[in-house]
Design an enzyme around this catalytic site. Structure first.
Site, PDB file in Angstrom:
ATOM      1  N   LYS A   1      88.538  51.589  18.200  1.00 19.31           N
ATOM      2  CA  LYS A   1      89.637  50.975  17.445  1.00 19.31           C
ATOM      3  C   LYS A   1      89.381  49.492  17.165  1.00 19.31           C
ATOM      4  O   LYS A   1      89.673  48.990  16.088  1.00 19.31           O
ATOM      5  CB  LYS A   1      90.915  51.146  18.282  1.00 19.31           C
ATOM      6  CG  LYS A   1      92.181  50.665  17.616  1.00 19.31           C
ATOM      7  CD  LYS A   1      93.360  50.879  18.561  1.00 19.31           C
ATOM      8  CE  LYS A   1      94.663  50.429  17.943  1.00 19.31           C
ATOM      9  NZ  LYS A   1      95.749  50.417  18.924  1.00 19.31           N
ATOM     10  N   GLN A   2      88.866  48.781  18.162  1.00 16.49           N
ATOM     11  CA  GLN A   2      88.687  47.324  18.047  1.00 16.49           C
ATOM     12  C   GLN A   2      87.631  46.898  19.058  1.00 16.49           C
ATOM     13  O   GLN A   2      87.250  47.686  19.921  1.00 16.49           O
ATOM     14  CB  GLN A   2      90.004  46.625  18.344  1.00 16.49           C
ATOM     15  CG  GLN A   2      90.466  46.784  19.779  1.00 16.49           C
ATOM     16  CD  GLN A   2      91.954  46.548  19.963  1.00 16.49           C
ATOM     17  OE1 GLN A   2      92.759  47.445  19.754  1.00 16.49           O
ATOM     18  NE2 GLN A   2      92.304  45.341  20.370  1.00 16.49           N
TER      19      GLN A   2
ATOM     20  N   GLU B   1      91.790  51.474  22.501  1.00 12.58           N
ATOM     21  CA  GLU B   1      92.817  52.444  22.923  1.00 12.58           C
ATOM     22  C   GLU B   1      92.542  53.836  22.354  1.00 12.58           C
ATOM     23  O   GLU B   1      93.367  54.733  22.516  1.00 12.58           O
ATOM     24  CB  GLU B   1      94.193  51.949  22.487  1.00 12.58           C
ATOM     25  CG  GLU B   1      94.620  50.692  23.236  1.00 12.58           C
ATOM     26  CD  GLU B   1      95.919  50.096  22.709  1.00 12.58           C
ATOM     27  OE1 GLU B   1      96.324  50.446  21.588  1.00 12.58           O
ATOM     28  OE2 GLU B   1      96.515  49.266  23.426  1.00 12.58           O
TER      29      GLU B   1
ATOM     30  N   TRP C   1      98.645  40.736  25.544  1.00 10.45           N
ATOM     31  CA  TRP C   1      97.454  39.920  25.854  1.00 10.45           C
ATOM     32  C   TRP C   1      96.969  39.177  24.615  1.00 10.45           C
ATOM     33  O   TRP C   1      96.144  38.274  24.699  1.00 10.45           O
ATOM     34  CB  TRP C   1      96.326  40.800  26.423  1.00 10.45           C
ATOM     35  CG  TRP C   1      95.675  41.740  25.443  1.00 10.45           C
ATOM     36  CD1 TRP C   1      96.300  42.736  24.737  1.00 10.45           C
ATOM     37  CD2 TRP C   1      94.299  41.776  25.032  1.00 10.45           C
ATOM     38  NE1 TRP C   1      95.387  43.391  23.932  1.00 10.45           N
ATOM     39  CE2 TRP C   1      94.142  42.823  24.094  1.00 10.45           C
ATOM     40  CE3 TRP C   1      93.166  41.042  25.369  1.00 10.45           C
ATOM     41  CZ2 TRP C   1      92.925  43.152  23.492  1.00 10.45           C
ATOM     42  CZ3 TRP C   1      91.946  41.376  24.777  1.00 10.45           C
ATOM     43  CH2 TRP C   1      91.838  42.419  23.848  1.00 10.45           C
ATOM     44  N   ASP C   2      97.508  39.538  23.454  1.00 11.90           N
ATOM     45  CA  ASP C   2      97.172  38.877  22.197  1.00 11.90           C
ATOM     46  C   ASP C   2      97.277  37.349  22.330  1.00 11.90           C
ATOM     47  O   ASP C   2      96.472  36.604  21.777  1.00 11.90           O
ATOM     48  CB  ASP C   2      98.153  39.301  21.090  1.00 11.90           C
ATOM     49  CG  ASP C   2      98.178  40.803  20.854  1.00 11.90           C
ATOM     50  OD1 ASP C   2      98.031  41.561  21.821  1.00 11.90           O
ATOM     51  OD2 ASP C   2      98.379  41.207  19.698  1.00 11.90           O
TER      52      ASP C   2
HETATM   53  C1  BGC Z   1      96.101  46.823  19.993  1.00  8.22           C
HETATM   54  C2  BGC Z   1      96.332  45.997  21.252  1.00  8.22           C
HETATM   55  C3  BGC Z   1      97.316  44.896  20.920  1.00  8.22           C
HETATM   56  C4  BGC Z   1      98.594  45.459  20.308  1.00  8.22           C
HETATM   57  C5  BGC Z   1      99.520  44.377  19.822  1.00  8.22           C
HETATM   58  C6  BGC Z   1      97.432  47.362  19.503  1.00  8.22           C
HETATM   59  O1  BGC Z   1      97.238  48.102  18.319  1.00  8.22           O
HETATM   60  O2  BGC Z   1      95.231  47.909  20.265  1.00  8.22           O
HETATM   61  O3  BGC Z   1      95.113  45.442  21.701  1.00  8.22           O
HETATM   62  O4  BGC Z   1      97.620  44.192  22.078  1.00  8.22           O
HETATM   63  O5  BGC Z   1      98.276  46.273  19.190  1.00  8.22           O
HETATM   64  O6  BGC Z   1      98.921  43.601  18.834  1.00  8.22           O
END
Ligand code: BGC
Length: 529
Positions: A356-357, A243, A112-113
């Site tokens: 995490k984000q 996550e 989804w990035d």
């Molecule tokens: C992130 C995801 C992301 C993926 C690839 C993961 O560490 O939590 O949101 O899509 O990395 O960049």
């Protein structure tokens, strides 16, 4: 070959790369030889010149100049170089891996990035065809997304795009990600809206977008259930962008994206129906769309969706059980425990309050126009102190939101972290490859964060500030048929319209006409024209 004494001898080595994506396997070697011959005939100097010219064009369109801060300048140029190096939009079968071509982590697959973090860079710095290719990639995978959803028991054309993919099939192998981190579907729908809002290319809906939106909305409609207890629709067992918790109920972000997708799909249906009835009939036939029934059902869902909310703090809750966690700011963790994903067990991480984000903040970032600044600040002030930023996608969104709330210092600090992540190897992981997604995000921090670019009613809007450390920054934006150069100094914002069309902009909330091939200057602190 004679190598003469006291003379310099230069040996040129030519290499050709061919792929079975473009040629039959049996003629690959021959094609490679032909390419080599072409290269040899042309000669190293000419090839180099062509390469330089191609790059010069790219830099003319996408460079950002920062005066007064060498580290920041080097950081953003490194990012822009990598973004242009990674994706050119020449082939709709290709997309962008989180590490681009620089490392094997993430297997070169699409996440989804692309939709959430990378699309904006290509939208503003390249021909609109480039961004369109990224969207078409998903259109071409629609059938696979429908199959993917069918495997999980969904039906009637519901589409669940994979979390990780190369060819449309799910390539991830953890259930809590593949079955639960379904918010990616929402980002794909959001990107369609983002692209159309930016380019004005509403025909994209007719050509490709509407089918994708219908598939995704059908998925959301089947993924929710009606809670008798709450008398609301709920979405159970999901993983949000954070996550560091799995299998949660009513992730605010996912619920929001589901509702927004259904609303936007209905708006899009109405538009296509009114503007191209013939094509609309083809789409409903192809998708077997039961207009009245499905629209009624989606409307019922998005008007009755449950959104967890904390009345006391007046914040959106990341998920139903978030406040049951022990809430302790990251600042109270020992540095010996950071990053937590390298020091703690998963059991401990998943039960902790550490984020995490951006999660709730990611939703606020996408739909900022729905919230007043106070609401945004309250949510930022609650969630940021609990965020460990252990994904490279985190800093940029926090920077943009900090900028939005007027916190210029924090916006700048988050920017620096994102811009030099790989150059300075902040996370001690650059050997795995570069963080290409974060690079798209870094570009966004300057353009959407510092310069405050938004699209409002089909117009580009800016609310710029300049970080204390900088003397000046400048960038170019392509918007529809206009190319604009912006220069922000301590005193003023200078806008150069380098095209043959006038453009009406919104600067500090006021309308401002910038005539074709002219320069306009506005005092920076004055905040009115
Ligand atoms: C992130 C995801 C992301 C993926 C690839 C993961 O560490 O939590 O949101 O899509 O990395 O960049």
């Amino acid at each position: 070959m004679p190598v003469k004494k006291n003379k310099k001898t230069i040996i040129y080595k030519f290499a050709a790369v061919t792929s079975s994506m473009y040629y039959d396997k049996n003629i690959l070697a021959k094609v490679a030889y032909d390419v080599l011959e072409y290269a040899e005939d042309k000669g190293y100097d000419n090839l180099l010149k062509e390469q330089e010219q191609a790059w010069q064009k790219k830099w003319e369109e996408s460079d950002i100049i920062i005066e007064g801060d060498v580290a920041a300048q080097q950081g953003i140029r490194f990012n822009i170089f990598q973004l242009n190096q990674t994706y050119t939009g020449q082939d709709e079968r290709l997309n962008i891996g989180p590490k681009g071509f620089t490392g094997e982590k993430y297997g070169g697959s699409t996440y989804w990035d692309t939709e959430a973090y990378l699309l904006p860079f290509y939208l503003s710095t390249a021909d609109e065809k480039v961004a369109k290719q990224l969207l078409k990639y998903r259109y071409n995978h629609l059938e696979k997304a429908i199959e993917n959803a069918e495997k999980l028991g969904f039906k009637d054309g519901a589409a669940l795009y994979p979390m990780v993919t190369i060819n449309g099939e799910e390539c991830h192998n953890e259930w809590e990600i593949t079955f639960e981190e379904i918010h990616r579907n929402g980002a794909i729908a959001y990107a369609i809206k983002d692209y159309i809002r930016y380019t004005g290319d509403k025909n994209y809906l007719t050509e490709y977008g509407l089918e994708v939106l219908i598939g995704i909305s059908r998925f959301w409609a089947q993924r929710v259930n009606f809670s008798e207890d709450k008398q609301k629709y709920v979405m159970l067992g999901v993983t949000g962008p954070n996550e560091y918790e799995n299998n949660v109920n009513n992730n605010w972000y996912t619920n929001l994206l589901a509702c927004k997708t259904m609303q936007y799909t209905i708006d899009s249906i109405n538009w296509v129906k009114a503007n191209n009835p013939e094509k609309y009939n083809q789409i409903i036939e192809k998708t077997n769309f039961r207009e009245e029934k499905e629209i009624k059902q989606w409307t019922k869902i998005f008007t009755n969706m449950y959104f967890p909310y904390d009345e006391k703090r007046k914040i959106f809750l990341q998920q139903d059980g978030f406040l049951d966690k022990e809430i302790k700011p990251v600042s109270e963790l020992s540095h010996l425990e950071r990053p937590i994903h390298q020091h703690w067990s998963w059991d401990r991480i998943l039960r902790s309050c550490y984020i995490k984000q951006a999660d709730v903040l990611q939703g606020i970032y996408f739909f900022e126009e729905d919230y007043d600044t106070e609401t945004i600040r309250r949510n930022f002030d609650f969630y940021e102190p609990l965020t460990v930023h252990e994904s490279s996608l985190s800093s940029c969104i926090h920077s943009i939101i900090a900028a939005k709330t007027g916190d210029e210092k924090r916006a700048y600090n988050f920017y620096l972290n994102a811009a030099r992540l790989d150059l300075d190897d902040y996370n001690n992981d650059t050997e795995d490859g570069l963080h290409i997604t974060s690079m798209g995000g870094t570009w966004m921090t300057i353009i959407k964060g510092f310069a405050g670019m938004r699209i409002k009613n089909n117009k580009l809007s800016f609310l710029p500030f300049i970080p204390e450390q900088w003397k000046l920054y400048s960038f170019k934006i392509r918007f529809r048929n206009v190319l604009l150069k912006f220069e922000v100094s301590k005193e003023s914002l200078k806008i150069e319209n380098q095209s043959n069309y006038d453009i009406d902009l919104i600067i500090f909330g006021n309308s401002r006409l910038v005539k074709k091939n002219s320069v306009s200057e506005i005092a920076l602190r004055q905040k009115s024209s």
